[in-house]
Design an enzyme around this catalytic site. Structure first.
Site, PDB file in Angstrom:
ATOM      1  N   HIS A  90     -14.966   0.143 -47.398  1.00  8.06           N
ATOM      2  CA  HIS A  90     -16.060  -0.559 -46.704  1.00  8.06           C
ATOM      3  C   HIS A  90     -15.934  -2.060 -46.979  1.00  8.06           C
ATOM      4  O   HIS A  90     -15.896  -2.880 -46.071  1.00  8.06           O
ATOM      5  CB  HIS A  90     -17.381   0.009 -47.204  1.00  8.06           C
ATOM      6  CG  HIS A  90     -18.597  -0.643 -46.628  1.00  8.06           C
ATOM      7  ND1 HIS A  90     -18.949  -0.531 -45.302  1.00  8.06           N
ATOM      8  CD2 HIS A  90     -19.550  -1.435 -47.199  1.00  8.06           C
ATOM      9  CE1 HIS A  90     -20.076  -1.218 -45.089  1.00  8.06           C
ATOM     10  NE2 HIS A  90     -20.454  -1.777 -46.216  1.00  8.06           N
TER      11      HIS A  90
ATOM     12  N   ASP B 162     -22.548   2.060 -49.846  1.00  8.85           N
ATOM     13  CA  ASP B 162     -22.018   2.173 -48.486  1.00  8.85           C
ATOM     14  C   ASP B 162     -20.624   2.806 -48.452  1.00  8.85           C
ATOM     15  O   ASP B 162     -19.884   2.632 -47.490  1.00  8.85           O
ATOM     16  CB  ASP B 162     -21.984   0.793 -47.807  1.00  8.85           C
ATOM     17  CG  ASP B 162     -23.379   0.280 -47.492  1.00  8.85           C
ATOM     18  OD1 ASP B 162     -24.370   0.969 -47.812  1.00  8.85           O
ATOM     19  OD2 ASP B 162     -23.490  -0.825 -46.919  1.00  8.85           O
TER      20      ASP B 162
ATOM     21  N   ASP C 211     -27.228  -7.183 -47.052  1.00  7.01           N
ATOM     22  CA  ASP C 211     -28.293  -6.171 -47.104  1.00  7.01           C
ATOM     23  C   ASP C 211     -28.305  -5.426 -48.446  1.00  7.01           C
ATOM     24  O   ASP C 211     -29.103  -4.498 -48.638  1.00  7.01           O
ATOM     25  CB  ASP C 211     -28.205  -5.189 -45.925  1.00  7.01           C
ATOM     26  CG  ASP C 211     -26.936  -4.364 -45.926  1.00  7.01           C
ATOM     27  OD1 ASP C 211     -25.844  -4.937 -46.101  1.00  7.01           O
ATOM     28  OD2 ASP C 211     -27.033  -3.134 -45.765  1.00  7.01           O
ATOM     29  N   HIS C 212     -27.449  -5.847 -49.372  1.00  8.00           N
ATOM     30  CA  HIS C 212     -27.455  -5.299 -50.732  1.00  8.00           C
ATOM     31  C   HIS C 212     -27.661  -6.381 -51.794  1.00  8.00           C
ATOM     32  O   HIS C 212     -27.827  -6.068 -52.965  1.00  8.00           O
ATOM     33  CB  HIS C 212     -26.147  -4.526 -51.017  1.00  8.00           C
ATOM     34  CG  HIS C 212     -25.967  -3.371 -50.077  1.00  8.00           C
ATOM     35  ND1 HIS C 212     -26.169  -2.053 -50.466  1.00  8.00           N
ATOM     36  CD2 HIS C 212     -25.667  -3.335 -48.758  1.00  8.00           C
ATOM     37  CE1 HIS C 212     -25.983  -1.272 -49.416  1.00  8.00           C
ATOM     38  NE2 HIS C 212     -25.679  -2.018 -48.373  1.00  8.00           N
TER      39      HIS C 212
ATOM     40  N   HIS D  18     -21.685  -4.009 -53.825  1.00  6.82           N
ATOM     41  CA  HIS D  18     -20.772  -4.808 -52.987  1.00  6.82           C
ATOM     42  C   HIS D  18     -21.525  -6.001 -52.448  1.00  6.82           C
ATOM     43  O   HIS D  18     -22.738  -6.103 -52.586  1.00  6.82           O
ATOM     44  CB  HIS D  18     -20.131  -3.953 -51.893  1.00  6.82           C
ATOM     45  CG  HIS D  18     -21.047  -3.446 -50.830  1.00  6.82           C
ATOM     46  ND1 HIS D  18     -22.065  -2.543 -51.077  1.00  6.82           N
ATOM     47  CD2 HIS D  18     -21.104  -3.705 -49.488  1.00  6.82           C
ATOM     48  CE1 HIS D  18     -22.688  -2.268 -49.934  1.00  6.82           C
ATOM     49  NE2 HIS D  18     -22.131  -2.959 -48.973  1.00  6.82           N
TER      50      HIS D  18
ATOM     51  N   HIS E 253     -28.044   3.765 -47.171  1.00  2.00           N
ATOM     52  CA  HIS E 253     -28.752   3.738 -45.880  1.00  2.00           C
ATOM     53  C   HIS E 253     -29.231   5.126 -45.477  1.00  2.00           C
ATOM     54  O   HIS E 253     -28.639   6.136 -45.855  1.00  2.00           O
ATOM     55  CB  HIS E 253     -27.825   3.216 -44.769  1.00  2.00           C
ATOM     56  CG  HIS E 253     -27.443   1.778 -44.933  1.00  2.00           C
ATOM     57  ND1 HIS E 253     -28.136   0.759 -44.343  1.00  2.00           N
ATOM     58  CD2 HIS E 253     -26.445   1.187 -45.649  1.00  2.00           C
ATOM     59  CE1 HIS E 253     -27.586  -0.414 -44.662  1.00  2.00           C
ATOM     60  NE2 HIS E 253     -26.554  -0.171 -45.466  1.00  2.00           N
TER      61      HIS E 253
ATOM     62  N   HIS F 116     -22.276  -7.338 -49.446  1.00  2.00           N
ATOM     63  CA  HIS F 116     -23.010  -7.488 -48.183  1.00  2.00           C
ATOM     64  C   HIS F 116     -24.459  -7.919 -48.412  1.00  2.00           C
ATOM     65  O   HIS F 116     -25.112  -7.473 -49.352  1.00  2.00           O
ATOM     66  CB  HIS F 116     -22.966  -6.185 -47.375  1.00  2.00           C
ATOM     67  CG  HIS F 116     -21.627  -5.943 -46.739  1.00  2.00           C
ATOM     68  ND1 HIS F 116     -21.192  -4.697 -46.354  1.00  2.00           N
ATOM     69  CD2 HIS F 116     -20.627  -6.812 -46.424  1.00  2.00           C
ATOM     70  CE1 HIS F 116     -19.982  -4.806 -45.825  1.00  2.00           C
ATOM     71  NE2 HIS F 116     -19.618  -6.070 -45.869  1.00  2.00           N
TER      72      HIS F 116
HETATM   73 FE    FE Z   1     -25.280  -1.749 -46.333  1.00  2.00          FE
HETATM   74 ZN    ZN Z   2     -22.344  -2.753 -46.767  1.00  3.12          ZN
END
Ligand code: FE
Ligand code: ZN
Length: 255
Positions: free
Chosen positions: A114, A133, A60-61, A56, A171, A58
């Site tokens: 998400h 996530d 942080d990915h 996805h 995570h 985001h």
């Molecule tokens: Fe994440």
């Molecule tokens: Zn995420």
């Protein structure tokens, strides 16, 4: 030959993971939270990056994708529904598509909730799912773009995978997820046993994942919204499972 994996921590609480096909040497990073951490993992394993499988959009990915693409010229595979928000995409995929890493084969499963375009990669022959996530150990992702009902439907797709499927998530949230889960099912013996196990793992600095779908089905309240005892335990006996899920998710947001 069976797949090999290498799991590592990065950013504040993200997991990165490499998937390696020993037969061909192909190696995929599942998401790229941070280029330096992925490179350190490649160095530690001696594997050469050939693919990045993105779940996805985001940051942080995805923040590490461009630097890794520039350096390794790897293929970047991303969900069609949010490819416009992800850098350096070579291939877009949807529900039912197959993605290969060397000889290893995954099925793409769409899990909106998400984010609206979130996908997971299920390597059925290797009994591994990269759930990012959508599904966490004893938890699930925050419902940011979709609806709780959509997330419940997505989680049921993952719950339907074989019990011995290993789940890698995005995570390390397991300890706080367990604290919350015990407020929903204080008498769940399997959950209490997992709590003790996770306390030990964290004390030793070990990761709490991967976990199996079979264990999550017994312990993760977000996969248990259609169990009558769970609904009754939160005062929602007889209510539709999607409503029970929505209430559990709402309580977690406030926890
Ligand atoms: Fe994440
Ligand atoms: Zn995420």
């Amino acid at each position: 030959m069976p797949a090999q994996t290498h799991l590592f921590r990065c950013l504040s609480d993200n997991y990165g993971v490499l998937l390696h096909d020993p037969a061909t040497g192909a190696t995929a990073a599942i998401d790229a939270p941070e280029a330096a951490a992925v490179e350190a993992a490649l160095k530690a394993t001696g594997w050469k990056l050939t693919d990045i499988l993105v779940t996805h959009h985001h940051a942080d990915h995805t923040d590490g994708i461009q630097a890794l693409k520039d350096k390794y010229k790897c293929r970047v595979v991303a969900p069609a529904a949010e490819a416009d928000k992800i850098p350096a995409v070579d291939e877009t995929v949807r529900e039912g598509d197959k993605v290969k890493v060397g000889n290893l084969v995954s099925n793409v499963i769409e899990t909106p909730g998400h984010t609206l375009g979130h996908i997971v990669y299920w390597f059925h022959a290797d009994k591994i799912v990269f759930a990012a996530d959508t599904l966490f150990s004893i938890g699930c992702g925050r419902v940011i773009e979709g609806t709780p009902a959509q997330m419940w439907t997505s989680l049921k797709k993952l719950r339907d995978l074989p019990d011995d499927t290993q789940v890698y998530c995005g995570h390390e949230y397991t300890a706080s997820n367990i604290k919350f889960a015990l407020t929903i099912e204080p008498d769940n013996a399997a959950l209490k046993a997992r709590a003790a196990e996770v306390t030990q793992q964290i004390a030793k600095g070990e990761p709490t994942i991967p976990v199996t779908i079979g264990a999550e089905k017994k312990e993760n309240p977000f996969l248990r919204a259609d169990i009558p005892e769970v609904a009754a335990g939160i005062g929602m006996a007889g209510k539709p499972a999607a409503d029970v899920f929505t209430e559990i998710r709402a309580r977690k947001n406030k926890f």
